[in-house]
Design an enzyme around this catalytic site. Structure first.
Site, mmCIF file in Angstrom:
data_model
loop_
_atom_site.group_PDB
_atom_site.id
_atom_site.type_symbol
_atom_site.label_atom_id
_atom_site.label_comp_id
_atom_site.label_asym_id
_atom_site.label_seq_id
_atom_site.Cartn_x
_atom_site.Cartn_y
_atom_site.Cartn_z
ATOM 1 N N TYR A 65 0.767 -1.058 -0.085
ATOM 2 C CA TYR A 65 -0.076 -0.034 0.109
ATOM 3 C C TYR A 65 0.712 1.160 -0.163
ATOM 4 C CZ TYR A 65 -3.680 -3.386 1.317
ATOM 5 O OH TYR A 65 -4.542 -4.409 1.294
ATOM 6 N N LYS A 93 1.056 -7.235 5.474
ATOM 7 C CA LYS A 93 1.269 -8.516 4.405
ATOM 8 C C LYS A 93 2.522 -8.302 3.759
ATOM 9 C CE LYS A 93 -3.536 -7.589 3.887
ATOM 10 N NZ LYS A 93 -3.807 -5.816 3.884
ATOM 11 N N HIS A 124 0.313 -11.903 1.239
ATOM 12 C CA HIS A 124 -0.810 -11.229 0.753
ATOM 13 C C HIS A 124 -1.711 -12.084 -0.645
ATOM 14 C CE1 HIS A 124 -1.798 -6.627 -0.049
ATOM 15 N NE2 HIS A 124 -2.758 -7.549 -0.534
HETATM 16 N N1 LIG Z 1 -5.993 -8.879 1.152
HETATM 17 C C1 LIG Z 1 -6.208 -8.242 -0.101
HETATM 18 O O1 LIG Z 1 -5.727 -8.415 -1.253
HETATM 19 C C2 LIG Z 1 -7.155 -6.987 -0.231
HETATM 20 C C3 LIG Z 1 -7.533 -6.681 -1.380
HETATM 21 C C4 LIG Z 1 -8.331 -5.398 -1.227
HETATM 22 C C5 LIG Z 1 -8.453 -4.645 -0.079
HETATM 23 N N2 LIG Z 1 -8.007 -5.215 0.982
HETATM 24 C C6 LIG Z 1 -8.086 -4.376 2.290
HETATM 25 O O2 LIG Z 1 -9.674 -4.209 2.399
HETATM 26 C C7 LIG Z 1 -9.874 -2.589 2.514
HETATM 27 C C8 LIG Z 1 -11.251 -2.405 2.270
HETATM 28 O O3 LIG Z 1 -11.463 -2.537 0.807
HETATM 29 P P1 LIG Z 1 -11.895 -1.751 -0.224
HETATM 30 O O4 LIG Z 1 -11.034 -0.314 0.154
HETATM 31 O O5 LIG Z 1 -11.321 -2.046 -1.581
HETATM 32 O O6 LIG Z 1 -13.584 -1.567 -0.372
HETATM 33 P P2 LIG Z 1 -14.594 -1.217 0.738
HETATM 34 O O7 LIG Z 1 -14.126 -0.812 2.197
HETATM 35 O O8 LIG Z 1 -15.684 -1.877 0.261
HETATM 36 O O9 LIG Z 1 -15.083 0.187 0.090
HETATM 37 C C9 LIG Z 1 -14.210 1.689 0.460
HETATM 38 C C10 LIG Z 1 -15.178 2.749 0.006
HETATM 39 O O10 LIG Z 1 -16.241 2.859 0.492
HETATM 40 C C11 LIG Z 1 -17.107 3.841 0.757
HETATM 41 N N3 LIG Z 1 -17.323 4.074 2.033
HETATM 42 C C12 LIG Z 1 -16.840 3.536 3.376
HETATM 43 N N4 LIG Z 1 -17.545 3.783 4.452
HETATM 44 C C13 LIG Z 1 -18.640 4.389 4.084
HETATM 45 C C14 LIG Z 1 -19.903 4.482 4.517
HETATM 46 N N5 LIG Z 1 -19.996 4.681 5.917
HETATM 47 N N6 LIG Z 1 -20.860 5.282 4.043
HETATM 48 C C15 LIG Z 1 -20.819 5.531 2.539
HETATM 49 N N7 LIG Z 1 -19.656 4.845 1.843
HETATM 50 C C16 LIG Z 1 -18.546 4.647 2.950
HETATM 51 C C17 LIG Z 1 -15.939 5.142 0.760
HETATM 52 O O11 LIG Z 1 -16.062 5.921 -0.773
HETATM 53 P P3 LIG Z 1 -15.524 7.297 -0.836
HETATM 54 O O12 LIG Z 1 -14.167 7.185 -0.671
HETATM 55 O O13 LIG Z 1 -15.758 7.308 -2.428
HETATM 56 O O14 LIG Z 1 -16.452 7.889 0.241
HETATM 57 C C18 LIG Z 1 -14.926 4.092 0.587
HETATM 58 O O15 LIG Z 1 -13.447 4.616 -0.425
HETATM 59 C C19 LIG Z 1 -8.627 -2.056 1.893
HETATM 60 O O16 LIG Z 1 -8.294 -0.718 2.373
HETATM 61 C C20 LIG Z 1 -7.488 -2.943 2.382
HETATM 62 O O17 LIG Z 1 -7.003 -2.574 3.645
HETATM 63 C C21 LIG Z 1 -7.228 -6.235 1.251
#
Ligand SMILES: NC(=O)c1ccc[n+]([C@@H]2O[C@H](COP(=O)([O-])OP(=O)(O)OC[C@H]3O[C@@H](n4cnc5c(N)ncnc54)[C@H](OP(=O)(O)O)[C@@H]3O)[C@@H](O)[C@H]2O)c1
Length: 339
Positions: A65, A93, A124
């Protein structure tokens, strides 16, 4: 936490926890820290400090990240404000290009995060196939390979060494499948404590979810809101949108919350640990409140179980190793490890 902050936050003692096989307790929600193209590392680090002030204690980090060097000072600020290190849960990770070099990579994450130990360290991806940040999904690593179990177990042995040395308290997997986990569980001396996997209402992975639960492995669900702001390169025309699903919308209306909150409630109530990302206080406060507030009814839980669309968002195309290969090969959808 001061009284003023408590009034607008959630007492961390009220946030449910899950018990790992070791007996350690992990907060049942964490804050994601992958900002993709949308947010700067500095914004994310500030969000980590402020999220702790509203009650978050669990942070999902990763070397790839590119922001651990700023999250480290943020974690320092949190502990200097009076939160004990033992009350924090920090995951990191090892990235795909460091599978041969796990120990040095972990030591770098520890230095960047300004920690003596990690609570959880994950492999990861199960492939050593790397790509530069932000590349298009058509990009390929010239040295990309399929999953080679012997190689993965060499990487896993390095993970076990980290645990034996006390640099990490738990080790785990990410982006795995049942066929791969079968082999790892057969051959590992130290079993994975957790498996991080994509989980949201339109991608519930019921078989893998039940498989890990049955084996005492805690499922951590990434993209719990369906990653609504992911960049265009991570979208395909058939992708569906969880926060626009009529079932999610009607529950959100009943509760008077944003549909994102419904996704997080469903995740925590189902039994995975959601790690929603946000840098906006109103959002990360709402997702934290989701896990302590009014639960979904049994009928609502059943209705959400019925909207699974098997819609994987993070397909992993950049990790493919052959020409004209389907991304589905990364996920062993035929029950065998694709070669
Ligand atoms: N292990 C892996 O391979 C892997 C892969 C992907 C992700 N991850 C981890 O998972 C985390 C989360 O995944 P993600 O960022 O892909 O998706 P997510 O958490 O499903 O979506 C994040 C987005 O949702 C919106 N949001 C968050 N809280 C909200 C609320 N209370 N109300 C309205 N909208 C809201 C925001 O959009 P806006 O910014 O547009 O407001 C935010 O940018 C990552 O940050 C990372 O740490 C791990």
């Amino acid at each position: 936490m001061t009284d003023a902050k408590l009034a607008e936050g959630v007492d961390p003692a009220r946030v449910p926890k899950k018990t790992l096989a070791t007996g350690a307790q992990i907060p049942a929600i964490g804050l994601g820290t992958f900002g993709s193209d949308n947010y700067t590392s500095d914004q994310i680090a500030r969000a980590v400090v402020d999220a702790a002030s509203v009650g978050y204690r669990h942070f999902d980090c990763a070397s790839v990240y590119g922001n651990e060097h700023l999250i480290g000072p943020a974690l320092r600020e949190i502990t200097h404000s009076g939160v004990a290190r033992e009350d924090l849960w920090v995951t990191s990770k090892v990235w795909n290009d460091r599978h041969d070099d796990v120990i040095a990579s972990c030591e770098q994450s520890l230095r960047d995060l300004k920690l003596d130990y990690l609570d959880l360290y994950l492999v990861h991806w199960p492939f050593p196939n790397a790509h530069a940040p932000g590349v298009d999904v058509s990009s390929r690593d010239a040295h990309a390979r399929p999953y080679i179990h012997d190689d993965y177990m060499k990487t896993w042995a390095r993970m076990e060494t980290l645990a034996a040395r006390g640099l990490v308290r738990h080790i785990g997997t990410s982006n795995m499948t049942i066929p791969k986990l079968e082999l790892v569980l057969r051959d590992a001396s130290l079993k994975p404590a957790a498996n991080e996997m994509e989980l949201h209402p339109h991608f519930q992975q019921p078989e893998l979810f039940q498989y890990v639960l049955d084996r005492g492995i805690v499922p951590i669900g990434y993209s719990p809101i369906g990653s609504p702001s992911r960049p265009a390169r991570d979208r395909t025309p058939d992708d569906t949108v969880d926060v626009e699903d009529p079932v999610i919308l009607s529950i959100a209306e009943r509760l008077g919350v944003h549909p994102a909150v419904v996704c997080v409630k469903w995740a925590a109530q189902r039994g995975q640990i959601p790690i929603p990302f946000s840098v906006k206080r109103s959002q990360y406060l709402a997702t934290l409140q989701a896990v302590v507030g009014e639960p979904l009814t049994d009928a609502e839980m059943a209705a959400i179980a019925g909207i699974d669309k098997n819609n994987r968002l993070i397909k992993g195309q950049v990790f493919l190793w052959k020409e004209n290969q389907s991304w589905e090969d990364l996920w062993d959808i035929h029950g065998e490890i694709a070669q």
